[in-house]
Design an enzyme around this catalytic site. Structure first.
Site, short mmCIF file in Angstrom:
data_model
loop_
_atom_site.label_atom_id
_atom_site.label_comp_id
_atom_site.label_asym_id
_atom_site.label_seq_id
_atom_site.Cartn_x
_atom_site.Cartn_y
_atom_site.Cartn_z
N LYS A 90 67.48 24.21 17.29
CA LYS A 90 66.76 24.05 16.15
C LYS A 90 66.74 25.20 15.20
O LYS A 90 66.23 26.20 15.35
CB LYS A 90 65.34 23.70 16.67
CG LYS A 90 64.35 23.16 15.49
CD LYS A 90 63.05 23.47 15.65
CE LYS A 90 62.56 24.73 14.96
NZ LYS A 90 62.81 24.57 13.26
N GLU A 132 63.20 37.41 21.36
CA GLU A 132 63.69 38.39 20.43
C GLU A 132 62.76 38.31 19.16
O GLU A 132 62.85 37.57 18.40
CB GLU A 132 65.22 38.38 19.85
CG GLU A 132 65.55 39.71 19.49
CD GLU A 132 65.51 39.76 17.83
OE1 GLU A 132 64.40 40.51 17.42
OE2 GLU A 132 66.30 39.23 17.15
N CYS A 169 64.50 42.04 11.45
CA CYS A 169 63.67 42.63 12.54
C CYS A 169 64.14 44.03 12.60
O CYS A 169 63.25 44.81 13.47
CB CYS A 169 63.58 41.46 13.78
SG CYS A 169 65.14 41.11 14.48
N GLU A 179 54.78 44.59 10.09
CA GLU A 179 56.07 44.23 9.84
C GLU A 179 56.14 43.68 8.44
O GLU A 179 55.62 42.57 8.12
CB GLU A 179 56.76 43.26 10.68
CG GLU A 179 58.19 42.84 10.45
CD GLU A 179 59.00 42.07 11.48
OE1 GLU A 179 60.09 42.42 11.89
OE2 GLU A 179 58.17 41.35 12.03
#
Length: 437
Positions: A137, A212, A246, A339
């Site tokens: 997906k 992750e 990331c 972040e």
């Protein structure tokens, strides 16, 4: 794109489950041959896939070519794995014990929009090499390369049902994959917030999960480092892919004695960044993925943000955001803790080695990072002390096909790439054979 829902996910899982017995029963050499053939097919379509990725995600065409090249390399690397899924023989009384690795079954792969096909390949290749079938997906914003991949997999000779793609929202399609009783494992790359919900949802069926997740990586620059090299490498370590990474080194920790000089060296490098049309050959950074992402990134530049200097970005259509350096930033500031996932970097001074390690570790994340110093002993001490899954010394490299990648703390668990990834897509089985009556 037609939007899939629960019914389409169920159909895809059923196709994958039906294809599983024949795929896992293939002789290792035959499965390897098909995966090598898939790598060759992807290589033959590299430019097509790179342009598709650049147009779909707004990334620089040079970066897109590099990413698709990594997809090819990833499948070539794992094409060697079916014949190397080794076990152990273990001495026991009264017989012989040995271990084998078995595929898990149907694996659900949920991937993000920042590196659409590259990150998908990190999951697809080891999962398929280990004998699993997959339901992928992709992110709603970037489904095109995943759909084209499924077509190329069939063209390369993979049987129907081995690779399945469903395009739809995470709250329906992703959630159904997590909850589906016939899905043995979920491999997810995305935000820490969504990762928490996936881990919780998978618990109901005791699904295997690898996550992750986010990062707030530190780029630690000591005063004895080659400051020119560190400043030259720093911009693309955080502004590459418009900061939507990331692994972005979004905190630059600079020793106090070198702080002013480092900023002097960094400014012309940031000013020289070429931000523009993703399909232009000289572009280094494209736009952000969406208006919503630009709004989120812009929220970090409030009236109190200590903007030291900025690069440039085009006017006109596109979700443009100029690369921005904030300095000096306090460790408790929002931009030092959250972040950003955009082209903003926080420069934070530190006093000594202990201070550097403390600041680097002062985060819920632990994905990647860098250490710049000419002192080899210090480099290794600091590398061992920082709670991060992937570190580089005097460079900003995070990801290689042949080495494991993954995080500490709330950056996730499990490892992708390298030989260790296969452990996450297989179960270890112990077999005992009695030799004494």
């Amino acid at each position: 794109m037609p939007r899939a829902g629960v019914a389409e996910v169920d159909e895809a899982v059923a196709r994958a489950r039906a294809a599983l017995p024949a795929w896992r029963a293939l002789a290792p050499g035959e499965r390897a041959r098909l995966l090598y053939g898939l790598a060759d097919t992807l290589a033959a379509h590299l430019e097509e896939l790179a342009v598709l990725e650049a147009r779909n995600a707004g990334k620089a065409i040079g970066d897109a070519r590099g990413e698709i090249g990594m997809v090819v390399d990833t499948f070539r690397y794992y094409a060697g794995a079916p014949e190397r899924l080794l076990g152990d023989t273990i001495p026991v009384a009264g017989g012989q014990a040995f271990t084998v690795r078995e595929p898990l079954g149907v694996v659900g792969l949920i991937t993000p929009w920042n590196f659409p096909l590259a990150i998908a390949s990190w999951k697809l290749a080891p999962a398929l090499a280990a004998g699993n079938t997959v339901v992928l997906k992709p992110a709603e914003l970037t489904p095109l390369s995943a759909l084209r991949f499924a077509e190329l997999a069939l063209a390369a000779g993979l049987p129907e049902g081995v690779v399945n793609v469903v395009v739809g929202p995470g709250r329906t399609c992703g959630q159904r994959l997590v909850e589906h009783p016939d899905v043995a494992k979920i491999a997810f790359t995305g935000s820490t917030e969504v990762g928490r919900s996936i881990a919780a949802g998978a618990a109901a069926t005791i699904k295997r999960v690898t996550l992750e997740l986010g990062g707030k990586s530190a780029n630690v620059v000591f005063a004895d480092a080659d400051l020119d090299a560190a400043a030259a490498a720093a911009p693309m370590a955080v502004f590459g892919n418009a900061g939507q990474d990331c692994c972005a080194r979004s905190r630059i920790l600079v020793q106090e004695q070198a702080y002013e000089r480092f900023l002097e060296l960094l400014e012309p490098r940031v000013s020289a960044l070429r931000v523009g049309d993703p399909l232009a050959e000289d572009t280094q950074m494209g736009p952000l993925i969406s208006a919503a992402q630009r709004e989120t990134v812009a929220s970090f530049l409030d009236g109190d943000a200590p903007v030291a200097f900025r690069g440039s970005a085009p006017d006109g259509p596109g979700f443009w955001f100029a690369p921005t350096v904030l300095a000096p930033v306090r460790p408790q500031d929002r931009v030092a803790r959250e972040e950003v996932f955009g082209p903003i970097v926080a420069v934070i001074p530190f006093a000594d080695e202990a201070d550097a390690v403390g600041l680097a570790n002062d985060t819920i994340y632990g994905l990647s990072g860098s250490i710049w110093t000419r002192d080899g002993a210090r480099a290794l001490r600091v590398a061992r002390a920082i709670d991060t899954g992937v570190l580089s010394i005097n460079s900003n490299t995070s990801v290689r096909v042949s080495t494991p990648f993954g995080g500490f703390k709330q950056s996730g668990y499990g490892r992708e790439l390298g030989p260790h990834a296969l452990e996450s897509y297989t179960e270890l089985k112990t077999i005992y054979y009695a030799t004494e009556g």
